[in-house]
Design an enzyme around this catalytic site. Structure first.
Site, PDB file in Angstrom:
ATOM      1  N   CYS B  88      15.055 -20.771 -57.813  1.00 28.13           N
ATOM      2  CA  CYS B  88      15.523 -19.658 -57.918  1.00 28.13           C
ATOM      3  C   CYS B  88      16.740 -19.214 -58.287  1.00 28.13           C
ATOM      4  CB  CYS B  88      14.566 -18.844 -56.876  1.00 28.13           C
ATOM      5  SG  CYS B  88      13.379 -18.663 -57.479  1.00 28.13           S
ATOM      6  N   CYS B 214       6.166  -7.412 -53.230  1.00 25.19           N
ATOM      7  CA  CYS B 214       6.720  -8.062 -53.601  1.00 25.19           C
ATOM      8  C   CYS B 214       7.258  -7.864 -54.890  1.00 25.19           C
ATOM      9  CB  CYS B 214       4.651  -9.078 -54.834  1.00 25.19           C
ATOM     10  SG  CYS B 214       4.037  -9.698 -52.823  1.00 25.19           S
ATOM     11  N   LYS B 340      13.127  -6.624 -56.543  1.00 29.20           N
ATOM     12  CA  LYS B 340      11.420  -5.490 -56.260  1.00 29.20           C
ATOM     13  C   LYS B 340      11.916  -4.915 -57.453  1.00 29.20           C
ATOM     14  CE  LYS B 340       8.659  -3.462 -54.293  1.00 29.20           C
ATOM     15  NZ  LYS B 340       7.705  -4.186 -56.063  1.00 29.20           N
ATOM     16  N   HIS B 344      12.712 -10.301 -61.459  1.00 28.62           N
ATOM     17  CA  HIS B 344      13.273 -11.861 -61.325  1.00 28.62           C
ATOM     18  C   HIS B 344      12.745 -12.620 -61.661  1.00 28.62           C
ATOM     19  CE1 HIS B 344      14.539 -14.772 -59.115  1.00 28.62           C
ATOM     20  NE2 HIS B 344      13.644 -15.801 -58.305  1.00 28.62           N
TER      21      HIS B 344
END
Lengths: 480, 397
Positions: B88, B214, B340, B344
């Site tokens: 990531c 998440c 958030k 992502h």
């Protein structure tokens, strides 16, 4: 004389209430039995249950002396690839061990045990482990669906320090077709119950008992327990009357709390009988398949030293209700169930990896640094202790038999699972080493940091495209 | 003697797509969208770019492996392009390639572009099957990304004696703050205020993390053009200078050895120390004006505040409760709403974080604009708390 040195058993934690089954299946007819049956978790099969029973059996035994491993099942996972070999790998037995699968008949469990006894008597084996397990699936609403339970029994046979001597055996063979299944079929076919009762159990079991009694000039009244396999509760009782057994001589067939466990039934009953046996007791065992194996044992003084086994009692005490018949169907993949599009992602099974790292993956054997003593799993050539870092100073170190505690955990609804949430965490081993494991046989709400964990050999995932059932060790959190 | 890269490289142009469930756009659309904004912002022509670093983490979903897709999509004229991937932290890795190439003196002007197209998988969350190779599924747990980070929360709560209610409340405040900021970000995916009560009552994804703990799962791309610091003002009056760009990678100690406490991310702490040293920052809590950190999950942001020394160990809860990291607080975190609210898209996230720092330092952050920020920081983490890569980049005027 050859005898049983140790015993072990496994009964899956989940129990399915036959009334719950009946509610779902009433449209097909009435349940032939009351009570509950033991059903394997989704990650259990005959191989994993045989391993669990064998682990129980091998507690406090010297594994290095074991040079034989016989596996018996009518629901073996692989048709080509020795199932006993997987059991031996999971137990991390020596490579110079004789292994064999005994299959196709519910009397294969006793066949394996007698073959082991004969091999030891002949001097070709020193110490042979026998583990019999069945995890059968049946047609929905069938007699087998209601009657069969899942379970396993294991015995270590030897000439020394036995708890019961195997005194003699008598076998019969009849090509009697009560149940059958062709190669490639998942569920079995059964002939008429009345035929199986009258022309099968009621005929062959007394015949085998008489054969054994006559051969060794025994008196059935001298037996403290008589064990005989039977899947019908009424027939089991009728046989006791026919053979003139006193109620206290009849070993409970566990049909109402475990179910009929195929190859394992008579051997699980033997484990239960040994748990309550006293020195000098005589026990008779009769299996049933295409004919019968009958044998008898005399319990020795060593029986008083047996301790620390889960056995039948421990396994019966550890139970949880499965709750629904539909969940059972999903567990056994008898009903397609939604595990999300994520669950359709392909995990690739490479058999060169499975072979190369077999001891690591199946045996949970990692490494221990010879310089600083740090254990590591998966295996590491360079010591993970930052103050050590020794290269290739390693020796094999088995983690599967070590105690551990939960370091941290989660219960995950996103990870694909037949039984969400998928609980897992990191565990710290007593004696060093940390690894991540899936948890099984647990309630997500009971998990806590620091909780003790024992390891259990389970199915990790199946890879149908490559005909692979992949196994590994998971953690069972112990609720105190 | 190594000199480091402080003040050797400037960012002179950036671009960032609208993030979200871009069912309307393919991966190449996203690449073009970010690149054109970036090129126009820099006021350059394509021929001025001498080399490019291209970041995509899961190219098998979108464009395939290798670097050719960037050349093909943008019609870059036979320049060197390198594809980078580091979980990531891939977006920051692309930027690192471009920045270090310029700092080395090999090139004057380089491009970094990161993209991820996640929403063509058909499911929520990140694909993880096979990400660790053929062997790991045979020996490791059946984990998902939220599960991997949930274990950080479990251990943090246990270590600092927070009961589940207290722990979840701390985390809910982290997410509520980011949602307030995300409402002000036109390019964010999720632009809705969420109350602490809604967050606390949301369905559990991986205990103790609920839905609003998440980050979103989104498609997007972001790009930066960097050049030699001494030539930056030729292109624009307000270039942003790179003070440091460090990464640290797990040594295996966390996962295999029993010393790691499980309630912090060691590489984040190490990368922070290295980045502060290079940038000459003595007191991060006082000197870093603002940060975009890798809030893949609320717990990650909370723990990162301690790893980056913004909060003392075990005491981030006090700072969260005091509002220190709010847009009007002493040290705003995620002024754009963070992962958030942006979601992502892995290859893009590190560059998206930098996009916000760049705009804030230039005074172009519109309704989110902070008062005269001096130093911005991006923290981009790849992997799981037990095994990861962390990148920390510090920029200033």
């Amino acid at each position: 004389m050859v005898g049983i040195k140790s015993y072990g058993a496994h009964i899956p934690r989940f129990r399915l209430d036959r009334n719950v089954m009946q509610l779902a299946l009433l449209f097909l007819g009435f349940a032939p039995l009351r009570g509950e049956k033991a059903v394997a978790n989704w990650d259990e099969d005959s191989i994993t249950m045989a391993v669990a029973a064998a682990v129980d059996c091998l507690i406090d035994e010297n594994k290095d002396r074991v040079d034989g491993m016989y596996f018996a099942s009518t629901s073996q996972t692989y048709a080509l690839r020795q199932n006993a070999g997987i059991v031996a790998a999971a137990l991390d037995l020596k490579t110079d061990t004789r292994t064999a699968d005994f299959t196709d008949s519910t009397k294969s469990g006793t066949a394996a045990l007698l073959a082991a006894a004969d091999a030891i008597a002949a001097g070709s084996l020193n110490s042979c482990l026998v583990s019999a397990a069945d995890c059968r699936v049946s047609k929905v609403g069938s007699n087998g669906d209601y009657t069969y339970g899942d379970g396993a029994a294991a015995f270590l046979l030897s000439k020394e320090n036995v708890i019961a001597n195997i005194e003699g055996a008598f076998s019969t063979t009849h090509d009697f077709v009560d149940r059958r299944r062709l190669e490639g079929e998942r569920t079995e076919h059964m002939w008429e119950e009345r035929f199986i009762r009258d022309a099968g159990y009621m005929k062959f079991i007394p015949e085998a008992v008489k054969g054994l009694v006559d051969k060794y000039k025994l008196n059935i009244k001298d037996f403290s327990k008589v064990i005989y396999a039977c899947s019908f509760a009424g027939t089991h009782s009728a046989l006791a009357r026919t053979m003139g057994l006193a109620p206290e001589q009849v070993q409970d067939p566990m049909l109402n709390n475990v179910g009929e466990t195929g190859v394992a039934q008579s051997l699980m009953m033997l484990t239960a009988a040994l748990e309550d046996a006293k020195p000098g007791d005589k026990i008779m065992v009769v299996s049933f398949g295409q004919g019968c194996d009958a044998f008898y044992l005399t319990v020795t003084d060593n029986i008083t030293k047996m301790k620390g086994k889960k056995g039948i009692k421990g396994n019966l005490a550890n139970k949880a209700a499965l709750g629904s018949y539909e969940k059972y169907l999903a567990f056994r993949k008898l009903m397609p169930s939604e595990i999300g599009i994520r669950g359709e992602e392909t995990l690739y099974t490479s058999f060169s990896i499975v072979s190369r790292d077999n001891r690591e993956i199946y045996g949970m054997v990692g490494t221990k640094c010879k310089k600083c003593g740090t254990p590591a799993w998966p295996a590491q050539r360079i010591c993970p202790n930052p103050d050590c870092g020794a290269v290739d100073q390693i020796e094999p170190y088995r983690f599967a038999d070590k105690k551990a505690n939960i370091f941290t955990y989660t219960s995950d609804f996103l990870a694909p699972s037949i039984d969400p949430p998928s609980s897992y965490g990191f565990i710290d081993f007593v004696g060093g080493g940390r690894t991540g494991v899936d948890f099984t046989d647990c309630d997500a709400n009971s998990l806590k940091v620091g909780m003790p964990v024992e390891l259990s050999f389970r199915i990790k995932f199946t890879d149908e495209k490559r005909a692979a059932v992949n196994y590994g060790w998971k953690g069972i959190p112990i609720v105190s | 003697m190594a000199e480091g890269i402080k003040d050797k490289v400037a960012i002179i142009g950036m671009g960032c797509t609208k993030f979200g469930e871009r069912f309307d756009a393919g991966p190449q659309d996203l690449i073009v969208e970010a690149f054109i904004e970036c090129l126009e912002d820099a006021g350059l022509e394509k021929k001025d770019i001498q080399a490019a670093w291209w970041g995509v983490h899961m190219p098998d979903i979108s464009v395939g492996r290798g670097a050719t897709i960037l050349g093909h999509t943008l019609k870059l004229p036979f320049i060197p392009i390198t594809r980078v991937e580091n979980f990531c932290a891939t977006g920051s890795e692309a930027l690192r390639g471009a920045v270090y190439a310029v700092a080395s003196g090999a090139y004057d002007i380089c491009l970094a572009l990161g993209m991820e197209k996640l929403k063509d998988t058909g499911y929520g969350g990140l694909p993880v099957a096979g990400m660790l190779g053929y062997k790991m599924p045979l020996v490791n747990f059946n984990l998902s990304a939220p599960g991997g980070f949930a274990m950080l929360a479990t251990k943090y709560f246990s270590q600092y004696n927070l009961n589940p209610q207290e722990g979840k409340m701390m985390l809910a405040r982290v997410s509520a703050k980011s949602h307030r900021n995300g409402m002000l970000s036109p390019k964010a995916h999720l632009r809705r205020e969420i109350t602490v009560e809604q967050i606390m009552n949301a369905p559990i994804i991986a205990w103790p993390l609920g839905l609003f703990d998440c980050c979103g799962v989104s498609d997007g791309a972001a790009a930066a053009i960097v050049c030699r610091a001494d030539m930056a003002k030729k292109f624009r009056k307000d270039p942003i200078f790179v003070k440091s760009l460090q990464i640290a990678v797990s040594s295996g100690e966390e996962m295999l050895y029993t010393k790691w406490d499980g309630s912090h991310v060691e590489p984040a702490y190490r990368a922070g120390i290295a980045a502060y040293k290079e940038a000459g920052i003595k007191n991060p809590r006082e000197e870093v004006s603002m940060a975009e950190v890798h809030d893949c999950f609320s717990i990650t942001e909370a723990v990162t505040m301690e790893d980056l020394q913004f909060s003392p160990r075990g005491r981030v809860k006090e700072d969260i409760e005091a509002g220190r990291f709010n847009l009007d607080g002493a040290q705003p975190i995620q002024p754009d709403g963070g992962l958030k609210c942006f979601g992502h898209p892995i290859g893009a996230s590190g560059l998206r974080m930098m996009y916000e720092m760049y705009k804030q330092l230039q005074g172009k952050a519109d309704k989110r604009q902070l008062k005269d920020p001096k130093i911005g920081l991006t923290h981009n983490m790849g992997g799981f708390p037990s095994m990861n890569i962390v990148s920390v980049c510090i920029v200033g005027k």
